[in-house]
Structures are given as structure tokens and as C-alpha cells.
Design a protein around this motif. Sequence first.
Motif, PDB file in Angstrom:
ATOM      1  N   THR A   1      43.540  46.238  35.866  1.00  0.00           N
ATOM      2  CA  THR A   1      43.114  44.862  35.624  1.00  0.00           C
ATOM      3  C   THR A   1      41.950  44.601  36.569  1.00  0.00           C
ATOM      4  O   THR A   1      42.045  44.871  37.763  1.00  0.00           O
ATOM      5  CB  THR A   1      44.250  43.854  35.895  1.00  0.00           C
ATOM      6  OG1 THR A   1      45.288  44.048  34.934  1.00  0.00           O
ATOM      7  CG2 THR A   1      43.740  42.421  35.820  1.00  0.00           C
TER       8      THR A   1
ATOM      9  N   ARG B   1      43.725  33.859  32.889  1.00  0.00           N
ATOM     10  CA  ARG B   1      43.908  34.962  31.938  1.00  0.00           C
ATOM     11  C   ARG B   1      44.303  36.242  32.669  1.00  0.00           C
ATOM     12  O   ARG B   1      45.202  36.974  32.240  1.00  0.00           O
ATOM     13  CB  ARG B   1      42.624  35.183  31.142  1.00  0.00           C
ATOM     14  CG  ARG B   1      42.698  36.364  30.182  1.00  0.00           C
ATOM     15  CD  ARG B   1      41.404  36.564  29.413  1.00  0.00           C
ATOM     16  NE  ARG B   1      40.249  36.754  30.260  1.00  0.00           N
ATOM     17  CZ  ARG B   1      39.981  37.889  30.922  1.00  0.00           C
ATOM     18  NH1 ARG B   1      40.811  38.912  30.833  1.00  0.00           N
ATOM     19  NH2 ARG B   1      38.895  37.983  31.662  1.00  0.00           N
TER      20      ARG B   1
ATOM     21  N   GLU C   1      47.773  38.392  32.494  1.00  0.00           N
ATOM     22  CA  GLU C   1      47.775  39.841  32.231  1.00  0.00           C
ATOM     23  C   GLU C   1      48.649  40.574  33.247  1.00  0.00           C
ATOM     24  O   GLU C   1      49.440  41.456  32.895  1.00  0.00           O
ATOM     25  CB  GLU C   1      46.343  40.364  32.288  1.00  0.00           C
ATOM     26  CG  GLU C   1      46.203  41.847  31.965  1.00  0.00           C
ATOM     27  CD  GLU C   1      44.760  42.332  32.059  1.00  0.00           C
ATOM     28  OE1 GLU C   1      44.567  43.514  32.394  1.00  0.00           O
ATOM     29  OE2 GLU C   1      43.839  41.534  31.789  1.00  0.00           O
TER      30      GLU C   1
ATOM     31  N   HIS D   1      52.468  40.154  32.834  1.00  0.00           N
ATOM     32  CA  HIS D   1      53.079  40.956  31.776  1.00  0.00           C
ATOM     33  C   HIS D   1      53.231  42.429  32.167  1.00  0.00           C
ATOM     34  O   HIS D   1      53.705  43.235  31.367  1.00  0.00           O
ATOM     35  CB  HIS D   1      52.243  40.843  30.490  1.00  0.00           C
ATOM     36  CG  HIS D   1      52.421  39.536  29.781  1.00  0.00           C
ATOM     37  ND1 HIS D   1      51.534  38.488  29.931  1.00  0.00           N
ATOM     38  CD2 HIS D   1      53.402  39.094  28.944  1.00  0.00           C
ATOM     39  CE1 HIS D   1      51.953  37.453  29.204  1.00  0.00           C
ATOM     40  NE2 HIS D   1      53.076  37.796  28.603  1.00  0.00           N
ATOM     41  N   GLN D   2      52.830  42.777  33.393  1.00  0.00           N
ATOM     42  CA  GLN D   2      52.900  44.176  33.826  1.00  0.00           C
ATOM     43  C   GLN D   2      54.257  44.552  34.429  1.00  0.00           C
ATOM     44  O   GLN D   2      54.472  45.695  34.810  1.00  0.00           O
ATOM     45  CB  GLN D   2      51.789  44.460  34.852  1.00  0.00           C
ATOM     46  CG  GLN D   2      50.401  44.529  34.257  1.00  0.00           C
ATOM     47  CD  GLN D   2      50.216  45.719  33.330  1.00  0.00           C
ATOM     48  OE1 GLN D   2      50.845  46.760  33.501  1.00  0.00           O
ATOM     49  NE2 GLN D   2      49.357  45.548  32.330  1.00  0.00           N
TER      50      GLN D   2
END
Length: 407
Positions: free
Chosen positions: A57, A95, A99, A102-103
Motif C-alpha cells: 500500500t 481510502r 485498504e 482490509h489487510q
Amino acid sequence: MEQKKILFVSHDANRAGSQLLLLQLLRLLKERGVPMHLLLCSGGELEKEFEAVVSITRLYQNINVTTTPLTGKLLKKVPLYKYYQQHSAQKINERIAAELSHQNIGLVFVNSIANSAVYCDFLKFLHHLPLVTFVHELGMAVKLYSHEKQLTFMLKKTGHLIAVSHAVANYYIGKYNYPESQVSTFTLIDHEHIDRKLQSVQRDILEKTYNVPKDAIVIGGCGNAEWRKGNDIFNWIAKRVIHKTSPLPVYFVWVGAGPQHEIYELIESDIRLMGLSDRIILIPPTPRALDYINRFDVLLLSSREDPYPLVVLEAALQEIPVVCFEDAGGAPELIESDAGFVVPYMDISAASEAIIQLALDPSLRETLGRVGRKKVLERHNTDKSVASVEAIIQKYLPLPVSEKQNQ
């Protein structure tokens, strides 16, 4: 149940010590099946190499907000422009945070105190998770790359501190009262990987690229050019040594000094005014650093401060003796009295004499070099080093048992 991941945090992907060390660590943990994700706070030339190892990321702090030409002109004329920028940046950050959420992160592993601001201000939604911090910096770098309030906060949240040398460990224990019982001293060099790379190095790269004679005695330095690395000191020592060893073909070569560095013009000007442009060679940062280091006869670590530079381990692995300064970081812990010379802090005369002794005595270079390699292999065994990191991680996050661990 899905295995929780370790979120590694790197301040950028530049070709420098802490980033290269992290890249090696990620490669080795991947071999062992450790679930990982990387938050990369800025880019750099190692980005593709990181990408080949771990999912990423990207967080870029200086976000350029894109607008249409007309909208941009209008907004810049009113106070709303600043609000528009902040609002857009906030949307991007939200955002990125989503992200990361959700890891399935179970542990945060911060590499370098340069990430203290990101951890403190951006990763607030992960502050409830255990934190391991890998520190590579001493006092000068701490002032350059962090703010006291943010660093203090991150250290208070840190459950375990990994330091690259005893000098670094003692700094955080003494300056920040970090509990000694929660500190490990560790660094990593994947000697098998480096030995494989050494089989294909271009051994005459200096001769072909910079017309250095084949019989040259090469005194090398390495690192991004900056005041802390002592490029000026390197040049002063070079002038003294070259003068005293004349007419021997002694050359000084610094790998990692290019026009992109603030002090480049100053050090290049000094070399020119000394009349030594043909004997002190500046090589910009390059992925072929190992090729150049392989040609060194001696490594001169001219740093005013250097926690435990990777280049010292790389040089020692190649049986190259090292000259370094006492009280300038962790290198003396490896070099001691049998793998090179440790001279008093900033003693240019003593450093010059040590280099002259090595330049004139190939058998001494060979003896000290062999000891250096032996010590790196003994003290920084790759499997043991990675196992020690895994043991720290296991305290906070159960890891899958890999085939490599069972061997």
C-alpha cells in the motif's frame, strides 16, 4: 480463520541501509511463509524489488491534488484552495486507511524512526495493535528524521525495540529510558545471497568505467553523500594519504555521491581545488555498488555517526579490512582490533596512518580481511538472525511453522 498479517512500514524505497536491510528481511520471511503487507510512505528505486516480495500500500505524503486548469486558477484565488487540498488529501488517506483495514493486520513492524510521524498521525486506527520498532538511527539522524513528540509517543507504544547495534540500543535506553529488557540487538546480512551476487560482479569495473590502473590500491567509501557520512573527512584523509604514499597508485573512491545530493558540489569543488580530481572518484548511487566495493582494498568509514552500516558487513564478507572511528556508531563492535583499525573519533592523522599501513602491507590486509568475514558469518548467521526476529514476532502474533523452520 484467516492468518493475521504483519504490517511493515518503510519511509521510502531509496537504495540505503535500512531499506536494503528491510528488503532482505522481507525476502527471508517470505521464504518462511510469514504473511506480510508493506506500507510504503514514499517511492524510490527499490520499489519494484519490494513489489516482487510483498503486497504494497503506497502512502505519499506530499499529494499533488489534480484539478482542471480553470478550477485550479479559481481555487488558488480564494481561501477555499487550502481547504480543497486538505479535503482531497483526507479522502485519499481515508481510502488508504480502508485498504489497510482490509489487510487483517495483527502486528505493526515499523522500520526506522523516520516513520514516527506516519505511525503517530496516520496509523491511529492501528494503535491498539502490538508494535515492534526496528531502529537504525543515532542522535544526529533522530534530529534529522523525526520530531521528539512523535518519536516519544511511538517508543511508548513499542512493545519490543530492535536495535542494529549495542551503540544504538544504549542510545534509546539512555536517552528515552526505554526498558532494557524489551530491547534486542540485531542486524541482518543475507550472506548466501551476497556470495551468489559476488560470483557475477564485474571485477574490473573501476578500470573500465573510470580508467583506474589495474595495480591501483583502492580505498573506498560508500553511502549517500551527506555531512553525517563525513565525505569531507574522507577527502581530507585522501589528500594526506595520497601525498604520503606518492608515487604509489593509491585511489580513493566514494560510491553513492551524486549531483542529487546537497553537498555534492561542495565536496566536488574541494577535490578539484586540491588538484585530486583524478585520484578521488565520486560515483553516483548505483545498483552495482557491490561491483565497486569488490574492488576496494580497504573500506574507510569516515562517518561522524553511523549506527551499523550495511557496507561494513558487505566489505567484511569480501575480506576487506575496515578503518573506522571510535564512538561514531556500531562498526567498532565488529572491527575491534582484528578486522581493521578503530581510531580515535575524528582523528584524521590516526586514520591516515592506519590506511597507509594497510596500503603498504597486502598480507596484513589479507589477514584482517579473513578475520572480518569469519566474524560476520559467526555473529550474523542469516538463519539465526531471522529466527530471532520470528521469535520476537511470535510473542505478539502466532506465525505458521514453515518447512525452513523445521530444518
